[in-house]
Scaffold this motif. Structure first.
Motif, PDB file in Angstrom:
ATOM      1  N   LEU A   7      46.766  50.471  43.782  1.00  0.00           N
ATOM      2  CA  LEU A   7      46.352  50.823  42.571  1.00  0.00           C
ATOM      3  C   LEU A   7      44.919  49.926  42.780  1.00  0.00           C
ATOM      4  N   VAL A   8      43.872  51.046  42.414  1.00  0.00           N
ATOM      5  CA  VAL A   8      42.404  50.646  42.534  1.00  0.00           C
ATOM      6  C   VAL A   8      41.560  50.388  41.422  1.00  0.00           C
ATOM      7  N   ALA A   9      40.850  49.307  41.006  1.00  0.00           N
ATOM      8  CA  ALA A   9      39.903  49.470  39.740  1.00  0.00           C
ATOM      9  C   ALA A   9      38.786  48.607  39.916  1.00  0.00           C
ATOM     10  N   PHE A  10      37.668  49.285  39.413  1.00  0.00           N
ATOM     11  CA  PHE A  10      36.338  48.948  39.398  1.00  0.00           C
ATOM     12  C   PHE A  10      36.151  48.047  38.272  1.00  0.00           C
ATOM     13  N   VAL A  11      35.331  46.828  38.265  1.00  0.00           N
ATOM     14  CA  VAL A  11      35.281  46.077  37.217  1.00  0.00           C
ATOM     15  C   VAL A  11      33.750  45.591  37.055  1.00  0.00           C
ATOM     16  N   ILE A  12      33.312  45.760  35.746  1.00  0.00           N
ATOM     17  CA  ILE A  12      32.050  45.112  35.590  1.00  0.00           C
ATOM     18  C   ILE A  12      31.957  44.161  34.335  1.00  0.00           C
TER      19      ILE A  12
END
Ligand SMILES: O=C(O)CCC(=O)C(=O)O
Ligand SMILES: [Fe+2]
Length: 239
Positions: free
Chosen positions: A216-221
């Motif tokens: 499971l990949v996620a991009f965080v800002i």
């Protein structure tokens, strides 16, 4: 080389992953053992921490992770896997926005109670309180040695921090792992471990040579930080 430039959309997509309730942490984040690589340095050459942080233990139960893979495969069996969600470096994936049970677990439990505390503890030198973090994209990736995508070429994500959660066992595949160009190493993450890195580091999906790998990949800002990709620029430009 930066794979994500569609930043304006992030303002909308971050709402999808916003926790409805901010649960307290499952563990004291400071007690989560981790292995780190790639020292950060500011312009005076002072190292405040590391840009790659890997939990030394699983932070999720097998039951939670199996439910993610099951829901994803169930959905993919009717609508198929997507290969065009990311423009320059496409993965074979399903968005969490299309997985209602997984999305509910992810936004209301996994993020506020496990991943956000892990990230703020790992990157305390640049990331503030967990409540300022926002996932803008999250998806389940499948690598399949015999039928499908086996690798992802080195690239830089356009967020501030990226992470992946290993959804299946290392014995299910050979090869694989997240490759980091700067350390010339593929980090093979056991099931349930969380691997986080500065999004701008040059990284990729190392080829698998047999079996199937799910992550499971996620991009965080940071909510309200507009210049995402260059947040770590001084740290990542040569790496
Ligand atoms: O396969 C991996 O470990 C990396 C995946 C990745 O970098 C991405 O989906 O952006
Ligand atoms: Fe990536």
């Amino acid at each position: 080389m930066i794979s994500e430039r569609v930043i304006p959309q992030y303002m909308e997509t971050m709402k999808t992953f916003e926790p409805r309730v901010w649960k307290g942490p499952r563990f004291a984040a400071r007690n989560i053992a981790r292995t780190t690589w790639v020292p950060s340095c500011d312009l005076d050459g002072v190292n405040f921490g590391h840009l790659v942080s890997h939990s030394a233990k699983p932070l999720f139960d097998d039951r939670e992770l199996d439910a993610v893979v099951d829901e994803c495969e169930e959905r993919a069996s009717t609508t198929g896997w997507s290969t065009s969600r990311h423009l320059n470096y496409p993965t074979t994936d399903v968005s969490l926005a299309d997985l209602p049970r997984t999305l509910d677990w992810f936004r209301n439990d996994a993020l506020p109670s496990v991943v956000y505390p892990f990230l703020t503890d790992s990157y305390g030198f640049v990331l503030p309180d967990p409540r300022h973090l926002r996932v803008v994209d999250a998806f389940v990736v499948k690598y399949n040695a015999t039928n499908g995508q086996t690798r992802l070429e080195p690239h830089r994500d356009g967020s501030i921090v990226s992470f992946n959660i290993a959804l299946n066992d290392l014995r299910d595949y050979e090869g694989g792992g997240t490759w980091f160009e700067g350390i010339q190493t593929a980090i093979r993450s056991p099931k349930g471990h969380v691997l986080a890195h500065a999004s701008g580091l040059l990284h990729g999906g190392h080829p698998i040579t047999s079996g199937v790998r799910y992550i499971l990949v996620a991009f965080v800002i940071l909510r309200s930080y507009p210049n995402f990709a260059t947040r770590f620029y001084d740290h990542v430009r040569d790496r």
